[in-house]
Design a protein around this motif. Structure first.
Motif, PDB file in Angstrom:
ATOM      1  N   LEU A 221     -86.654 -36.497   5.830  1.00 46.88           N
ATOM      2  CA  LEU A 221     -87.152 -35.542   6.744  1.00 46.88           C
ATOM      3  C   LEU A 221     -87.935 -34.381   5.682  1.00 46.88           C
ATOM      4  O   LEU A 221     -88.968 -33.780   5.816  1.00 46.88           O
ATOM      5  N   TYR A 222     -87.166 -34.052   4.382  1.00 47.61           N
ATOM      6  CA  TYR A 222     -87.749 -33.205   3.322  1.00 47.61           C
ATOM      7  C   TYR A 222     -88.013 -33.896   2.405  1.00 47.61           C
ATOM      8  O   TYR A 222     -87.221 -34.738   1.803  1.00 47.61           O
ATOM      9  N   SER A 223     -88.614 -33.441   1.239  1.00 46.30           N
ATOM     10  CA  SER A 223     -88.994 -33.702  -0.247  1.00 46.30           C
ATOM     11  C   SER A 223     -87.829 -32.954  -0.652  1.00 46.30           C
ATOM     12  O   SER A 223     -87.440 -32.046  -0.826  1.00 46.30           O
ATOM     13  N   THR A 224     -87.245 -33.752  -1.852  1.00 46.15           N
ATOM     14  CA  THR A 224     -86.343 -33.298  -2.534  1.00 46.15           C
ATOM     15  C   THR A 224     -86.943 -32.944  -4.338  1.00 46.15           C
ATOM     16  O   THR A 224     -86.238 -32.026  -4.924  1.00 46.15           O
ATOM     17  N   ASN A 225     -88.258 -33.126  -4.264  1.00 44.45           N
ATOM     18  CA  ASN A 225     -88.850 -32.627  -5.378  1.00 44.45           C
ATOM     19  C   ASN A 225     -90.253 -32.622  -5.138  1.00 44.45           C
ATOM     20  O   ASN A 225     -91.011 -33.091  -4.091  1.00 44.45           O
ATOM     21  N   PRO A 226     -91.099 -31.859  -5.727  1.00 41.34           N
ATOM     22  CA  PRO A 226     -92.704 -31.458  -5.442  1.00 41.34           C
ATOM     23  C   PRO A 226     -93.347 -32.744  -5.322  1.00 41.34           C
ATOM     24  O   PRO A 226     -94.541 -32.644  -4.607  1.00 41.34           O
ATOM     25  N   LYS A 227     -92.829 -33.783  -5.850  1.00 44.67           N
ATOM     26  CA  LYS A 227     -93.880 -34.972  -5.933  1.00 44.67           C
ATOM     27  C   LYS A 227     -93.403 -35.931  -4.592  1.00 44.67           C
ATOM     28  O   LYS A 227     -94.256 -36.882  -4.461  1.00 44.67           O
ATOM     29  N   GLU A 228     -92.374 -35.498  -3.868  1.00 45.89           N
ATOM     30  CA  GLU A 228     -91.820 -36.687  -3.025  1.00 45.89           C
ATOM     31  C   GLU A 228     -92.615 -36.337  -1.623  1.00 45.89           C
ATOM     32  O   GLU A 228     -92.602 -35.462  -1.253  1.00 45.89           O
ATOM     33  N   GLU A 229     -93.081 -37.614  -1.128  1.00 37.28           N
ATOM     34  CA  GLU A 229     -93.551 -37.395   0.344  1.00 37.28           C
ATOM     35  C   GLU A 229     -92.325 -37.367   1.149  1.00 37.28           C
ATOM     36  O   GLU A 229     -91.158 -37.913   1.140  1.00 37.28           O
ATOM     37  N   SER A 230     -92.559 -36.636   2.200  1.00 40.50           N
ATOM     38  CA  SER A 230     -91.539 -36.368   3.564  1.00 40.50           C
ATOM     39  C   SER A 230     -92.362 -36.018   4.863  1.00 40.50           C
ATOM     40  O   SER A 230     -93.483 -35.757   4.828  1.00 40.50           O
ATOM     41  N   THR A 231     -91.489 -36.207   5.854  1.00 36.24           N
ATOM     42  CA  THR A 231     -91.993 -35.778   7.103  1.00 36.24           C
ATOM     43  C   THR A 231     -92.350 -34.338   7.146  1.00 36.24           C
ATOM     44  O   THR A 231     -93.575 -34.044   7.682  1.00 36.24           O
ATOM     45  N   ASP A 232     -91.527 -33.422   6.584  1.00 32.00           N
ATOM     46  CA  ASP A 232     -92.181 -32.148   6.600  1.00 32.00           C
ATOM     47  C   ASP A 232     -93.108 -31.747   5.981  1.00 32.00           C
ATOM     48  O   ASP A 232     -94.181 -30.985   6.176  1.00 32.00           O
ATOM     49  N   ARG A 233     -93.451 -32.527   4.545  1.00 28.91           N
ATOM     50  CA  ARG A 233     -94.570 -32.083   3.791  1.00 28.91           C
ATOM     51  C   ARG A 233     -95.842 -32.524   4.646  1.00 28.91           C
ATOM     52  O   ARG A 233     -96.943 -31.920   4.606  1.00 28.91           O
ATOM     53  N   ALA A 234     -95.872 -33.810   5.338  1.00 24.97           N
ATOM     54  CA  ALA A 234     -96.823 -34.251   6.189  1.00 24.97           C
ATOM     55  C   ALA A 234     -97.221 -32.946   7.545  1.00 24.97           C
ATOM     56  O   ALA A 234     -98.333 -32.788   7.533  1.00 24.97           O
ATOM     57  N   VAL A 235     -96.311 -32.771   7.909  1.00 25.46           N
ATOM     58  CA  VAL A 235     -96.476 -31.613   9.006  1.00 25.46           C
ATOM     59  C   VAL A 235     -96.859 -30.647   8.582  1.00 25.46           C
ATOM     60  O   VAL A 235     -97.951 -29.855   9.215  1.00 25.46           O
ATOM     61  N   THR A 236     -96.476 -29.867   7.384  1.00 20.75           N
ATOM     62  CA  THR A 236     -96.860 -28.688   7.075  1.00 20.75           C
ATOM     63  C   THR A 236     -98.547 -28.890   6.617  1.00 20.75           C
ATOM     64  O   THR A 236     -99.058 -27.949   6.848  1.00 20.75           O
ATOM     65  N   PHE A 237     -98.730 -30.079   6.057  1.00 16.82           N
ATOM     66  CA  PHE A 237    -100.214 -29.892   5.661  1.00 16.82           C
ATOM     67  C   PHE A 237    -100.939 -30.098   6.791  1.00 16.82           C
ATOM     68  O   PHE A 237    -101.926 -29.435   6.801  1.00 16.82           O
ATOM     69  N   LEU A 238    -100.600 -30.743   7.897  1.00 16.47           N
ATOM     70  CA  LEU A 238    -101.561 -30.702   9.067  1.00 16.47           C
ATOM     71  C   LEU A 238    -101.428 -29.446   9.847  1.00 16.47           C
ATOM     72  O   LEU A 238    -102.618 -29.220  10.483  1.00 16.47           O
ATOM     73  N   LEU A 239    -100.522 -28.907   9.904  1.00 15.43           N
ATOM     74  CA  LEU A 239    -100.576 -27.600  10.526  1.00 15.43           C
ATOM     75  C   LEU A 239    -101.450 -26.460   9.963  1.00 15.43           C
ATOM     76  O   LEU A 239    -102.283 -25.794  10.438  1.00 15.43           O
ATOM     77  N   LYS A 240    -101.358 -26.696   8.504  1.00 14.37           N
ATOM     78  CA  LYS A 240    -102.477 -25.752   7.848  1.00 14.37           C
ATOM     79  C   LYS A 240    -103.803 -26.387   7.723  1.00 14.37           C
ATOM     80  O   LYS A 240    -104.717 -25.575   7.710  1.00 14.37           O
ATOM     81  N   ALA A 241    -103.997 -27.541   8.166  1.00 12.74           N
ATOM     82  CA  ALA A 241    -105.370 -27.980   8.247  1.00 12.74           C
ATOM     83  C   ALA A 241    -105.847 -27.726   9.856  1.00 12.74           C
ATOM     84  O   ALA A 241    -107.110 -28.222  10.137  1.00 12.74           O
ATOM     85  N   GLY A 242    -105.032 -26.997  10.487  1.00 14.43           N
ATOM     86  CA  GLY A 242    -105.509 -26.642  11.765  1.00 14.43           C
ATOM     87  C   GLY A 242    -105.233 -27.712  13.030  1.00 14.43           C
ATOM     88  O   GLY A 242    -105.679 -27.198  14.099  1.00 14.43           O
ATOM     89  N   VAL A 243    -104.378 -28.500  12.914  1.00 13.72           N
ATOM     90  CA  VAL A 243    -104.082 -29.360  14.021  1.00 13.72           C
ATOM     91  C   VAL A 243    -102.725 -28.786  14.902  1.00 13.72           C
ATOM     92  O   VAL A 243    -101.849 -28.086  14.122  1.00 13.72           O
ATOM     93  N   PRO A 244    -102.913 -28.527  15.807  1.00 16.70           N
ATOM     94  CA  PRO A 244    -102.043 -27.758  16.909  1.00 16.70           C
ATOM     95  C   PRO A 244    -100.574 -28.383  16.912  1.00 16.70           C
ATOM     96  O   PRO A 244    -100.329 -29.577  16.859  1.00 16.70           O
ATOM     97  N   ALA A 245     -99.641 -27.724  16.777  1.00 14.56           N
ATOM     98  CA  ALA A 245     -98.255 -28.373  16.794  1.00 14.56           C
ATOM     99  C   ALA A 245     -97.767 -29.141  17.732  1.00 14.56           C
ATOM    100  O   ALA A 245     -97.288 -30.353  17.480  1.00 14.56           O
ATOM    101  N   GLU A 246     -98.222 -29.081  19.010  1.00 12.10           N
ATOM    102  CA  GLU A 246     -98.083 -29.901  19.993  1.00 12.10           C
ATOM    103  C   GLU A 246     -98.779 -31.417  20.287  1.00 12.10           C
ATOM    104  O   GLU A 246     -98.514 -32.076  20.896  1.00 12.10           O
ATOM    105  N   LYS A 247     -99.759 -31.211  19.207  1.00  6.58           N
ATOM    106  CA  LYS A 247    -100.420 -32.607  18.905  1.00  6.58           C
ATOM    107  C   LYS A 247     -99.840 -33.476  18.194  1.00  6.58           C
ATOM    108  O   LYS A 247    -100.333 -34.599  17.564  1.00  6.58           O
TER     109      LYS A 247
END
Length: 363
Positions: A221-247
């Motif tokens: 769900l979360y990254s344990t270090n700055p280089k680690e991929e995670s669910t939250d990292r992808a969600v945060t990226f896409l929200l910042k990219a302008g994708v609505p949360a409900e999508k």
């Protein structure tokens, strides 16, 4: 007067229940499914909002159901809607290794239109509710040897535009997207595609995969270090990219990624190893046991479990009931569109992963 008060109370309870039910429906439970027409009946379909039949493929640039067996399965899935009015049946194109001709087929305006028309024909015939594109991946390498090109990125956006135009507003349109950084950065024009789709199903699993020479959490769900991929990292990226949360829909993995020849350092986590066969969630209770030499660990920062077998020098990573609960709570808190998972036949028939998602959803 008493009777009027009772009626008023009943109406209030009914309305409150209805509002609550509608509120809960916002978080969809979405099952990818590769099983046949009989296996599905063993599962609690009433707890699902979507079943994504996996997979259809391209034939001469058109959406194609591969076999008579698949046709029977799709028809049976559609018949389940009679008892489950919330249920939607979606056809999926592609899958890992299943979209080899996609780059070429979708490279021309004519090719994209031909495909969109074929989707309408197939959908009308089977009376399904939508399409999920599982092209792994536009414009970046997926399965080695498959064609990918820079033009895939704008072509994919136009493909979704043509599908939406051809199929209309009521049709469910989604696509599966890699949750790893290269895919997030390079594969998709996120702002461009968002208006045309109902959902983006983030494959927030296989973040370490069969090509990985070092162990790690494959679906944290979360990254344990700055280089680690995670669910939250992808969600945060896409929200910042302008994708609505409900999508946005996050993914759960009902299977382990497993490595052998892993030394007993840090209980096998982040250590060199060789990828080997994994285990389905339904078999965790008989396979990943202390009697078999496995020890269970929980990474509270990642909200992810892992297992290590010192005797066999094996390491395993997956979702379990605790991590899928955390993911569902996260999706609710972030007001995301739902949870999807690969895949339903890997779950227990009762009291498994789907049940945990359902219970958290309806809290």
């Amino acid at each position: 007067m008493k009777q009027i008060n009772l009626i008023a109370l009943f109406l209030l309870c009914f309305c409150t229940t209805n509002i609550f039910a509608q509120k809960n429906k916002k978080l969809d439970i979405i099952a990818y499914y590769t099983g046949d027409s009989k296996l599905i009946d063993e599962y609690e379909v009433n707890k699902l909002d979507q079943i994504i039949f996996s997979f259809c493929h391209l034939k001469n640039g058109k959406l194609n159901v591969d076999s008579a067996k698949d046709s029977i399965t799709i028809k049976h899935l559609v018949s389940l809607k009679a008892k489950n009015p919330q249920l939607k049946i979606i056809l999926s194109l592609g899958g890992w290794g299943g979209c080899e001709p996609c780059s070429a087929a979708f490279s021309t305006n004519e090719g994209r239109l031909t495909f969109a028309k074929s989707v309408k024909e197939v959908s009308d015939y089977f009376k399904v509710d939508g399409l999920d594109l599982d092209w792994e991946y536009p414009s970046i390498e997926g399965l080695p040897g498959h064609l990918y090109q820079a033009a895939d990125k704008p072509n994919f956006t136009d493909l979704l535009k043509k599908l939406r135009s051809t199929l209309g507003k009521k049709y469910e349109l989604s696509f599966a997207a890699g949750g790893f950084q290269k895919c997030l950065d390079e594969s998709i024009d996120w702002k461009g595609v968002a208006p045309y789709v109902n959902r983006i199903n983030i494959m927030s699993y296989d973040l370490v995969n069969g090509y990985s020479k070092v162990t790690g959490h494959h679906t944290p769900l979360y990254s344990t270090n700055p280089k680690e991929e995670s669910t939250d990292r992808a969600v945060t990226f896409l929200l910042k990219a302008g994708v609505p949360a409900e999508k946005l829909v996050i993914g759960g993995a009902f299977y382990t990624r497993t490595w052998r020849n892993v030394e007993n350092v840090n209980n096998g986590l982040y250590q060199p190893g060789e990828h080997t066969d994994g285990t389905s969630f339904r078999d965790f209770s008989t396979t990943l046991t202390e009697a078999n030499g496995w020890k269970y660990f929980w990474d509270d920062k990642a909200k992810a479990p892992y297992w290590y077998n010192e005797k066999e020098k094996k390491f395993a990573t997956a979702d379990d009931l605790a991590s899928i609960k955390a993911k569902t709570e996260y999706a609710k808190a972030k007001k995301l569109g739902g949870i999807m998972f690969w895949e339903l036949p890997l779950d227990k028939f009762r009291d498994g992963m789907v049940n945990t998602i359902y219970e958290v959803k309806n809290k």
